[in-house]
Structure formats: C-alpha cells, structure tokens
Design a protein around this motif. Structure first.
Motif, PDB file in Angstrom:
ATOM      1  N   TYR A 516       4.131   0.409   7.447  1.00  0.00           N
ATOM      2  CA  TYR A 516       4.903   1.308   6.632  1.00  0.00           C
ATOM      3  C   TYR A 516       4.279   1.931   5.396  1.00  0.00           C
ATOM      4  O   TYR A 516       3.990   3.019   5.496  1.00  0.00           O
ATOM      5  CB  TYR A 516       6.177   0.715   6.447  1.00  0.00           C
ATOM      6  CG  TYR A 516       7.345   1.745   6.108  1.00  0.00           C
ATOM      7  CD1 TYR A 516       7.852   2.704   6.900  1.00  0.00           C
ATOM      8  CD2 TYR A 516       7.664   1.675   4.723  1.00  0.00           C
ATOM      9  CE1 TYR A 516       8.791   3.720   6.375  1.00  0.00           C
ATOM     10  CE2 TYR A 516       9.050   2.274   4.065  1.00  0.00           C
ATOM     11  CZ  TYR A 516       9.270   3.523   5.087  1.00  0.00           C
ATOM     12  OH  TYR A 516      10.285   4.428   4.654  1.00  0.00           O
ATOM     13  N   LEU A 517       3.549   1.100   4.677  1.00  0.00           N
ATOM     14  CA  LEU A 517       2.915   1.339   3.867  1.00  0.00           C
ATOM     15  C   LEU A 517       1.773   2.319   3.761  1.00  0.00           C
ATOM     16  O   LEU A 517       1.535   3.368   3.018  1.00  0.00           O
ATOM     17  CB  LEU A 517       2.140   0.135   2.855  1.00  0.00           C
ATOM     18  CG  LEU A 517       1.566   0.501   1.745  1.00  0.00           C
ATOM     19  CD1 LEU A 517       2.571   0.879   0.426  1.00  0.00           C
ATOM     20  CD2 LEU A 517       0.869  -0.942   1.236  1.00  0.00           C
ATOM     21  N   LYS A 518       1.031   2.263   5.174  1.00  0.00           N
ATOM     22  CA  LYS A 518      -0.056   3.161   4.950  1.00  0.00           C
ATOM     23  C   LYS A 518       0.301   4.706   5.312  1.00  0.00           C
ATOM     24  O   LYS A 518      -0.332   5.653   5.157  1.00  0.00           O
ATOM     25  CB  LYS A 518      -0.708   2.693   6.295  1.00  0.00           C
ATOM     26  CG  LYS A 518      -0.311   2.749   7.564  1.00  0.00           C
ATOM     27  CD  LYS A 518      -1.226   2.352   8.747  1.00  0.00           C
ATOM     28  CE  LYS A 518      -0.589   2.691   9.990  1.00  0.00           C
ATOM     29  NZ  LYS A 518      -0.270   3.965  10.495  1.00  0.00           N
ATOM     30  N   ASP A 519       1.659   4.889   5.655  1.00  0.00           N
ATOM     31  CA  ASP A 519       2.313   6.019   6.030  1.00  0.00           C
ATOM     32  C   ASP A 519       2.895   6.984   4.772  1.00  0.00           C
ATOM     33  O   ASP A 519       3.444   8.046   4.905  1.00  0.00           O
ATOM     34  CB  ASP A 519       3.135   6.516   7.182  1.00  0.00           C
ATOM     35  CG  ASP A 519       2.341   5.955   8.227  1.00  0.00           C
ATOM     36  OD1 ASP A 519       1.086   6.462   8.685  1.00  0.00           O
ATOM     37  OD2 ASP A 519       3.018   5.088   9.264  1.00  0.00           O
ATOM     38  N   LEU A 520       3.091   5.898   3.704  1.00  0.00           N
ATOM     39  CA  LEU A 520       3.851   6.479   2.364  1.00  0.00           C
ATOM     40  C   LEU A 520       2.835   7.176   1.530  1.00  0.00           C
ATOM     41  O   LEU A 520       1.725   6.801   1.273  1.00  0.00           O
ATOM     42  CB  LEU A 520       4.422   5.213   1.757  1.00  0.00           C
ATOM     43  CG  LEU A 520       5.781   4.708   2.661  1.00  0.00           C
ATOM     44  CD1 LEU A 520       6.066   3.490   1.758  1.00  0.00           C
ATOM     45  CD2 LEU A 520       7.012   5.631   2.593  1.00  0.00           C
ATOM     46  N   PRO A 521       3.541   8.312   0.874  1.00  0.00           N
ATOM     47  CA  PRO A 521       2.644   9.054  -0.133  1.00  0.00           C
ATOM     48  C   PRO A 521       2.643   8.101  -1.419  1.00  0.00           C
ATOM     49  O   PRO A 521       3.327   8.487  -2.320  1.00  0.00           O
ATOM     50  CB  PRO A 521       3.470  10.433  -0.169  1.00  0.00           C
ATOM     51  CG  PRO A 521       4.939   9.973   0.168  1.00  0.00           C
ATOM     52  CD  PRO A 521       4.854   8.994   1.190  1.00  0.00           C
ATOM     53  N   VAL A 522       1.890   7.353  -1.449  1.00  0.00           N
ATOM     54  CA  VAL A 522       1.677   6.330  -2.471  1.00  0.00           C
ATOM     55  C   VAL A 522       0.515   6.507  -3.428  1.00  0.00           C
ATOM     56  O   VAL A 522      -0.564   6.632  -2.665  1.00  0.00           O
ATOM     57  CB  VAL A 522       2.199   4.853  -2.364  1.00  0.00           C
ATOM     58  CG1 VAL A 522       1.798   3.898  -3.372  1.00  0.00           C
ATOM     59  CG2 VAL A 522       3.419   4.706  -1.725  1.00  0.00           C
TER      60      VAL A 522
END
Length: 612
Positions: A516-522
């Motif tokens: 999930y993290l790799k697709d978040l704009p973070v």
C-alpha cells in the motif's frame, strides 16, 4: 452581439471622394487611378467581413464545446439561441426551445417572489447568480448553478444565461454529510450520530419505560484481521453489524470504534441480564467468512437508564467503565455498570469536561514545537507541532492521558481542528518575522473521516495568507489504512498537489503494508523511536533501521528518525544515510518563542551540535 469589424476609415473616405470626383476627371488614366482607392477599400471591407465571420464561427464553436449550458433570449424572454450543452443537460433540442419562454424548464420549486427578485437583480445590477432547480424534458428535477447577465446592444436588450448541472456536486455534499454521521464500512450511525439518537430516545422515554444499553467489543480483532486479511476482516464486521441490527428490534445500533459497537433498546421492564445473555448467545454463533467458521470472543459493558443515569454523556461514560471492567476481568465476559466502577469513571468524566472547556477557552492548551534537524549539520529545517495541556488545578497533563480521553469522548475532531488553526496562525506570525520553517501537524483519522478536512485547511491558509508548502501533514499507518476515510491515496495526492508535504508517522508500529505504501503520495517516513532507543547496540533494531533507510531511498522518500537522544545514535544514523533526526539530542519541545530564540542562536553561531 458579435465583434464589430474595424474598417480603414481614411481609405474608405478617400475611395468615396475619388468615386464622387470620377465623372469630372479628364483622361482615362486619371479615372483609372481614382478607381484604385475604391478597389482597395472594397478588398479591405471583404477582408474585415471574412475576419468577422471567422470570429463569429470560432465563438460559436467555443460556445458549443462548453460543458455549461447557454441560453440567449430577447427583451420579451423569447429564446434566441442555445448551445449543445443546453440540449445535453435539459433534453430539449434547439428547435423545441427556440422562440419559447425558458420558464418551460421551471420545476415549480421557486415561488413568484423568487422570480421577482431575479428580474429585479437583472434590471438593477445587470446580473444574477445562484442555485436554481429546473426540470428536464424527461420530467426529473435537477439543481443547476445559474449565472445570468443583461446586455444592451444597438438599442435592444438581451439576456445571456450560463448554467452548470450540479447534481453530482449535491450528491457529493450529501455523501460527505452522510460520512459525517455514518460509519463508512457498515452504514451504522457513528459516535456523533449515535449521541444525537441517544439524546432523542432518552427524551422520548415514557413513564415506566427504561432503556438498556450495551457496548460490545470484539476481542482480538487485530489478530483476526491479520489472519483474514483486510477484505475478510471487513466482511466479518459487516456480518457482525447485520446480526446485531437484527437483534435491535426497533432499537438503535452504532459503531463507535474499529472493534466497538453500541446497541440500545427501550423496554417496559424487560430483564436486563437476559437481554445481554441473548446478545452474547446470538453474536457468538459462528460467522462464515469464505471457507472458515469464526467464533468471536466478546467483552460487553452494559447499563440501564434511568437507573444508571439519565444523561447521554454520563451513560456513555458508564458504558465504557463497565466495558473496561469486563476487560480487566479477563475479556470475553459481561459487566453491568456498578457505582463502585465509577470511582475512577467520575474522575475521567470530569477530566473530559475540563478538556471541553480547555478547547473553548484560552490559555490551557498550547502548542510546543520540536525542531527537526539535518542529521549531519544540525541545521533546523522544520518543526513538529506537539499539543500540551496545562490544567488549572492538576498542572501539566500528558498527551498519553488526554488524547485517548478525547478519542473516547468524541473530542478528537475539535482538538485536531484547534491544533490545525493554532499551527497555521503561528506559521503566519513566524513568516511575518522573516522565519521560514515548515510546521508539521498530526492529522487524526476522525479529521479525515468526518469530511471537510481539505476545505477547512484551505480556508485557514487563505485566512492567514500562509502557503500550503509551509504546513506539512503527518498521518500514522492506521489512518492511511482506515477505509472510513475514503480514498486516502487520492485525497493525499490532492493535498500534495496544493503544496503540502506528507509524512507517515510512527512508521513500523502499525500494519506496515508495504504494498500500500508504495502507491501512496508520501514525501517522508518517520521511523518510530522504539527502533532508535537501543541503537546502535541492538542488532534487531539496527537491522530494521537499515532496511527502512534502504526502502525509503528506493521509494524516493526522505526519512526522519524520532527519539534520537545520544551522540552514538546520531552517528550511527548519519553513517547509514539518514538525512533528518528529531529528539532530545538536539532539542526538546518548546514554546514558539523559545524555538525562535534557539534558531536565532544557531544562525548566529552560538548553538553547538550537542544534546539540548
């Protein structure tokens, strides 16, 4: 109503003079020469007419490409022209409306007084703008945003109206309102809506009636979610809410937390204990999730009104006291409220009321700011806003005590909004003083779930003239994975597009869903202090820290290490490529004034890179 041609007047006047003099000119050559200005003038007129026609065609093409409906009518309110969007929105073809009165579209919702104000605004101000309800050819009503203008040209009067179909916008408003009152996963009333329903039901109790309330906690729900996966866990919660609703029989069911449900019923003397036993008997029957049959363990706290109280807040507090007592007795058990349980409950309820007062008053709540430093140079780049509460009688109260209290008593949204406004206001003050520090603010799940967060934030930035890039937003992993907040990735992308930086706080302590993290704009990851505390000696923490640093670098994110307190920890982090650190090694949280003094001291060369 179209652009007028601009002719070469000297050339036309010369041509007219030459034509008038033509009969009196001697000789063929002079007459031919006199015709030349007339020919040139004719060519200029033809060129201007072609340009005028082209302008008209381009304007008509633009009007027909617009997604807004267009209506042009005369002084008698007869339709002269419409565009393609008009037909698409209303269902009427041009030949069905041209020559007729636009009132053909009226839904009948607006009275004559409304139409009189509309006409008066056009006559006096020359324009009007607002929401109107009209009816399509198919018969269904729809809302539109109408902008109308009165135009006088060539001694005639025209009315030009542009309108936008706002059906979807209104639907989104209703969805946001619903999300503010309902749990997104189950559709049950949330804590806010449940409180309103409880007050209403209590006011409606008749003589001799009572109300039974139960707060039900699904024990070990996190372990169940880990075993089933997020989708399986959601199906379980949906089935649980459906079964509980079937038990309500005219009562009310709500979801007030991830694993907590409330049910209440009015009764004319039914046995309270038997009702709780029935709840347990039905809710502990197996749930079929895929090919698995799950038996749930439940902790239940209960009470009865008016025996245990007649105020909604008091009853909810006593429900929680009973539930926590059930958990202390080993979970998977029931506990009805007893006055002995409220010895601590009264203190908690009093403290919750004090917190409400603190939010509304001045002086008790305060933001302290902890600097975030370049790990190598110690230069201050940004600060994190941390909430502090100085109680008038008890003194300083730890966030570890009052934040969970705010969550239990429905105060988190108000508390989060207070922090946001205070941080933006402080940022405006710092910028006026020439200081450029990004302030990072923690965003709670409730702020996203309740809706309106983005609009409130944008409004604050506009009110204080603060750029979005100067306010960073920190969200924990649990917030990012909370489906009640809707499409978090899309919402964060929109906030990032405005200029906000996004950070994942306490990384490594939640679900750590890397997929999930790799697709978040973070932009940044904040490694939790739990992994820093034992560095560099603890091999497991060192391995985790190095892995997170490598992952952040691979994902193009910066990393901040929290809780750095020693030179050894800083040196280890610097040697392994950590760019930013936060902790007591450099600075403790401090009021805004002390932060600026420290910053000025550093810029003047008086601040050593050593423990604060």
């Amino acid at each position: 109503m179209w652009p007028q041609a601009h002719f070469n007047r000297p050339l036309i006047i010369g041509a007219l003079v030459a034509l008038i003099a033509l009969p009196w000119l001697p000789g063929l050559e002079l007459r031919v020469a006199a015709l030349l200005p007339a020919v040139l003038a004719g060519l200029d007129i033809a060129r201007q007419r072609r340009r005028q026609l082209l302008h008209r065609q381009l304007l008509e093409a633009a009007v027909h490409l617009s997604s807004d409906g267009l209506v042009i009518s005369d002084r008698h309110n007869r339709v002269l022209a419409v565009n393609a969007a008009f037909s698409h929105i209303t269902g009427y073809a041009p030949e069905e409306i041209i020559g007729r009165n636009p009132s053909l579209l009226s839904s009948g919702r607006h009275d004559e007084e409304f139409h009189a104000r509309y006409r008066q605004a056009l006559e006096v101000n020359g324009h009007w703008e607002g929401e109107v309800w009209n009816r399509r050819k198919q018969g269904d009503e729809y809302p539109e945003w109408l902008r109308a203008r009165r135009i006088e040209q060539g001694g005639d009067v025209f009315h030009v109206a542009l309108f936008t179909d706002i059906t979807r916008h209104k639907a989104r408003e209703q969805d946001l309102q619903r999300l503010g009152l309902e749990d997104a996963l189950t559709g049950l009333p949330n804590r806010r809506r449940l409180g309103d329903l409880l007050v209403s039901r209590l006011n409606g109790l008749r003589a001799g009636e009572a109300m039974d309330l139960a707060l039900i906690d699904i024990d070990a729900l996190k372990s169940i979610n880990d075993a089933l996966g997020a989708e399986g866990g959601d199906r379980l919660l949906q089935q649980f809410s459906q079964r509980l609703t079937a038990l309500a029989r005219g009562g009310v069911v709500g979801r007030i937390g991830g694993d907590e449900f409330v049910i209440l019923r009015s009764t004319a003397g039914g046995e309270h204990t038997a009702w709780v036993d029935e709840l347990r008997q039905v809710l502990t029957k197996p749930f079929e999730i895929g090919d698995q049959a799950l038996h749930l363990a439940l902790s239940i706290g209960s009470c009865r009104a008016p025996d245990d109280g007649a105020d909604a807040d008091v009853l909810m507090q006593r429900l929680e006291s009973a539930l926590y007592a059930a958990k202390r007795h080993g979970r998977n058990t029931d506990m009805r409220f007893q006055p002995a349980l409220d010895a601590g409950g009264d203190l908690q309820l009093g403290l919750a009321n004090d917190l409400r007062i603190a939010i509304e008053s001045q002086g008790q709540l305060q933001l302290h700011y902890q600097c975030q430093h370049d790990a190598s140079t110690g230069k201050v780049a940004s600060v994190e806003a941390l909430l502090r509460w100085k109680h008038p009688l008890r003194g300083a109260i730890s966030p570890a005590e009052f934040v969970p209290l705010a969550e239990r008593h429905g105060l988190m949204l108000r508390l989060g909004n207070w922090v946001l406004r205070e941080a933006v206001q402080q940022q405006a003050s710092w910028r006026r003083g020439g200081h450029r520090l990004c302030i990072w603010v923690n965003v709670s799940a409730l702020q996203l779930i309740q809706g309106g967060f983005e609009a409130s934030l944008a409004g604050l930035l506009m009110e204080y003239d603060v750029p979005a890039s100067s306010i960073g937003l920190e969200l924990t992993e649990s917030v990012l994975l909370d489906e009640r907040a809707g499409d978090v990735s899309r919402r964060l992308a929109a906030l990032r597009a405005r200029g906000h930086q996004i950070a994942v706080d306490d990384f490594g302590t939640g679900y750590s869903s890397l997929a999930y993290l790799k697709d978040l704009p973070v932009d940044k990851l904040k490694l939790d202090r739990a992994f820093i505390r034992s560095l560099p000696g603890e091999r497991a923490d060192a391995a985790i820290t190095m892995a997170v640093l490598a992952m952040a670098k691979g994902l193009g994110m910066e990393m901040i290490a929290e809780g750095v307190e020693t030179a050894e920890q800083r040196e280890y982090l610097v040697s392994n490529g950590c760019g930013w650190i936060q902790g007591f090694y450099f600075s403790r949280p401090a009021p805004a004034g002390e932060v600026i003094e420290r910053l000025n001291g550093y810029e003047a060369g008086n601040l050593a890179i050593k423990a604060a």
